[in-house]
Design an enzyme around this catalytic site. Structure first.
Site, PDB file in Angstrom:
ATOM      1  N   LYS A 225      44.887  61.688  68.443  1.00 36.33           N
ATOM      2  CA  LYS A 225      44.193  60.121  68.596  1.00 36.33           C
ATOM      3  C   LYS A 225      43.107  59.937  67.422  1.00 36.33           C
ATOM      4  O   LYS A 225      42.289  59.362  67.432  1.00 36.33           O
ATOM      5  CB  LYS A 225      43.068  59.836  69.102  1.00 36.33           C
ATOM      6  CG  LYS A 225      44.539  60.026  70.491  1.00 36.33           C
ATOM      7  CD  LYS A 225      43.694  59.784  71.848  1.00 36.33           C
ATOM      8  CE  LYS A 225      45.015  58.985  73.275  1.00 36.33           C
ATOM      9  NZ  LYS A 225      45.031  60.603  73.723  1.00 36.33           N
TER      10      LYS A 225
HETATM   11  P1  5BU Z   1      47.974  62.184  83.195  1.00 42.24           P
HETATM   12  O1  5BU Z   1      47.269  63.597  84.096  1.00 42.24           O
HETATM   13  O2  5BU Z   1      49.709  62.311  83.382  1.00 42.24           O
HETATM   14  O3  5BU Z   1      47.159  61.180  83.478  1.00 42.24           O
HETATM   15  O4  5BU Z   1      47.799  62.368  81.430  1.00 42.24           O
HETATM   16  C1  5BU Z   1      48.120  61.371  80.616  1.00 42.24           C
HETATM   17  C2  5BU Z   1      48.197  62.319  79.278  1.00 42.24           C
HETATM   18  O5  5BU Z   1      48.143  61.041  78.353  1.00 42.24           O
HETATM   19  C3  5BU Z   1      46.229  62.703  79.010  1.00 42.24           C
HETATM   20  O6  5BU Z   1      47.049  63.920  78.264  1.00 42.24           O
HETATM   21  C4  5BU Z   1      45.539  61.215  77.900  1.00 42.24           C
HETATM   22  O7  5BU Z   1      44.843  61.884  77.296  1.00 42.24           O
HETATM   23  C5  5BU Z   1      47.406  60.588  77.522  1.00 42.24           C
HETATM   24  N1  5BU Z   1      47.244  59.929  77.559  1.00 42.24           N
HETATM   25  C6  5BU Z   1      46.895  58.592  78.597  1.00 42.24           C
HETATM   26  O8  5BU Z   1      46.598  59.047  79.602  1.00 42.24           O
HETATM   27  N2  5BU Z   1      46.686  57.320  78.116  1.00 42.24           N
HETATM   28  C7  5BU Z   1      46.517  56.722  77.081  1.00 42.24           C
HETATM   29  O9  5BU Z   1      46.376  55.523  76.488  1.00 42.24           O
HETATM   30  C8  5BU Z   1      47.134  57.470  75.597  1.00 42.24           C
HETATM   31  C9  5BU Z   1      46.599  59.173  76.122  1.00 42.24           C
HETATM   32 BR1  5BU Z   1      46.892  56.768  73.939  1.00 42.24          BR
END
Ligand code: 5BU
Length: 478
Positions: free
Chosen positions: A312
């Site tokens: 990011k």
């Molecule tokens: P989760 O464990 O499925 O909640 O992880 C989601 C991943 O995607 C995590 O690494 C976040 O940093 C990433 N992410 C997110 O959740 N939402 C966003 O809008 C963005 C990245 Br951009």
């Protein structure tokens, strides 16, 4: 005694056609050299020499038409046309408000052979755009005659579109003449040659409307098969991603948010066969070392997935270029894709591009975040889209929670995917794979804890993969 070509190059340098410094090319690439042949119209004799040298290099004896690529190709084509008595065509540069037919001025009939004339070729995009239009009008276009080939992949790109490029001189040859004739120092020549050596892989992206797999001339990304989308882009990593998704029947990206290198590599080894991408947050590792990424790269090859660093980036171009290349992570070395915010404007893309040194790399713009209260406005989403369209050579797509683009060339990556969970305590919100793909228009689902914290991560990955891909197949068959 100088040859005609050597004299011409020296003269072009003298009138300021060849410039050295720091230039931003149309593609956003930074270059230490710029070849600006536009001013040649102020030097009619030299224009004539350039046209003669080009005509002498033509790949075929006869053509029924010549067509200059706007703008600098036009005066050259005019000289060739009048001298050789070959009728000429002009393709307008305007893209809006003109039907294909009206884009071309001049008389022609189906099947006539037409030679393209262009001053300089970088990626080949301008030539390609013109050829595309002429071919749509049933003209027979096989050859493009250019004065200078900057040796940045344009000839190879056009070859793959069945366009044979013949150039009068390459950048390397031009620098050798300028150096021999004392027009440049060895230092300048070396910097240009180094630039040429490290920027040989540009790509063409067609601006044309794309035909979908169902044959209709609609640009609805959601309805297009991955197979048909491969042809809509020349971004090498977008193509590769589509190919991996097809081969592995997977639109699953796992977010491997773990803090130890061993855990990261173990996840990559176990989940590798089921994913198209592995997403990292490299800065949460407590024991990062060069070996971590070397091993990860090997696993990416072994299991055929791309590496996606969710960095990011969000600063001005210059800072971002340093963050991408320098420091302990050297992200550009191992991450195929990186995320970046659109907030700083398209300088951020230029910054990233300047760090790639010709490596095939791409960036994904964070258009909408998945968290509650994200400050996304429609204006910001539109702005990201504009940046992407303008930098189609580098932007692979968007991280988003809705259909922010209908363009089949752009990939939509959707995080916040997990079964049976509304969210976490820190603002994350979740959708199921089906909702993400069918309602939100996701091409790739990003799943983190839903897999990494499952009792059996492999079984969970298989389930997300199968559901996600089934939803995609359903979407394109609707
Ligand atoms: P989760 O464990 O499925 O909640 O992880 C989601 C991943 O995607 C995590 O690494 C976040 O940093 C990433 N992410 C997110 O959740 N939402 C966003 O809008 C963005 C990245 Br951009």
């Amino acid at each position: 005694m100088l040859t005609k070509l050597e004299q011409c190059i020296v003269d072009l340098h003298k009138i300021g056609v060849v410039k050295f410094g720091d230039f931003t090319l149309k593609s956003g690439m930074q270059s230490p050299v710029y070849f600006d042949l536009r001013i040649i119209i102020s030097y009619p004799k030299l224009l004539e020499t350039v046209a003669e040298l080009m005509w002498e290099a033509r790949p075929c004896e006869k053509y029924e038409l010549v067509c200059g690529v706007a703008y600098t190709g036009l005066p050259i084509a005019t000289v060739i046309s009048t001298k050789q008595d070959i009728p000429m065509l002009i393709r307008r540069k305007e893209t809006k408000g003109y039907g294909t037919k009206k884009l071309v001025e001049g008389n022609f009939t189906d099947g006539q052979s037409c030679l393209m004339i262009e001053d300089v070729i970088v990626s080949g995009s301008s030539v390609f755009e013109t050829v595309e239009t002429l071919r749509e009008l049933e003209l027979d276009v096989k050859d493009a005659l250019v004065f200078l080939d900057r040796e940045q992949g344009g000839a190879a790109n056009l070859k793959s579109m069945d366009i044979n490029v013949v150039s009068v001189i390459s950048m390397t040859e031009m620098m050798s003449i300028l150096l021999k004739q004392g027009c440049v120092t060895e230092e300048v020549s070396d910097s240009v040659l180094e630039f040429v050596r490290s920027h040989t892989a540009t790509s063409i992206v067609s601006k044309k409307k794309t035909t979908c797999n169902n044959g209709t001339d609609v640009m609805d990304r959601k309805k297009c098969s991955l197979e048909s989308r491969i042809a809509t882009t020349s971004q090498p990593l977008t193509k590769k991603l589509f190919e991996i998704m097809i081969a592995k029947k997977s639109n699953l990206c796992v977010a491997a948010d773990v803090t130890k290198s061993d855990e990261l590599l173990a996840l990559a080894e176990k989940l590798g066969p089921h994913i198209c991408l592995l997403k990292t947050h490299i800065d949460i590792l407590t024991d990062f070392s060069k070996d971590t990424v070397e091993n990860l790269k090997n696993l990416a090859v072994k299991h055929n997935f791309l590496i996606f660093e969710d960095r990011k980036f969000g600063d001005i171009g210059n800072t971002v270029a340093n963050q991408y290349v320098e420091g302990m992570y050297n992200i550009v070395d191992w991450a195929d894709l990186v995320t970046a915010h659109g907030l700083p404007g398209d300088g951020i893309i230029k910054g990233l591009m300047s760090g790639t040194s010709g490596k095939p790399r791409g960036c994904v713009l964070v258009s909408q975040m998945s968290s509650t209260g994200a400050l996304t406005t429609q204006e910001y989403v539109n702005g990201c889209q504009k940046i992407a369209e303008k930098n189609e050579y580098f932007v692979v797509g968007f991280v988003s929670q809705s259909c922010v683009s209908e363009n089949p060339r752009f990939v939509i990556f959707t995080p916040g995917v997990q079964y049976n969970k509304k969210g976490d305590d820190l603002g994350q919100q979740y959708n199921t794979p089906r909702t993400a793909v069918l309602e939100k228009g996701a091409d790739v689902i990003i799943v983190g804890r839903g897999i990494t914290q499952a009792e059996d991560p492999v079984a969970a990955a298989v389930m997300y993969k199968e559901d996600g891909f089934k939803a995609y197949l359903e979407r394109i068959s609707e």
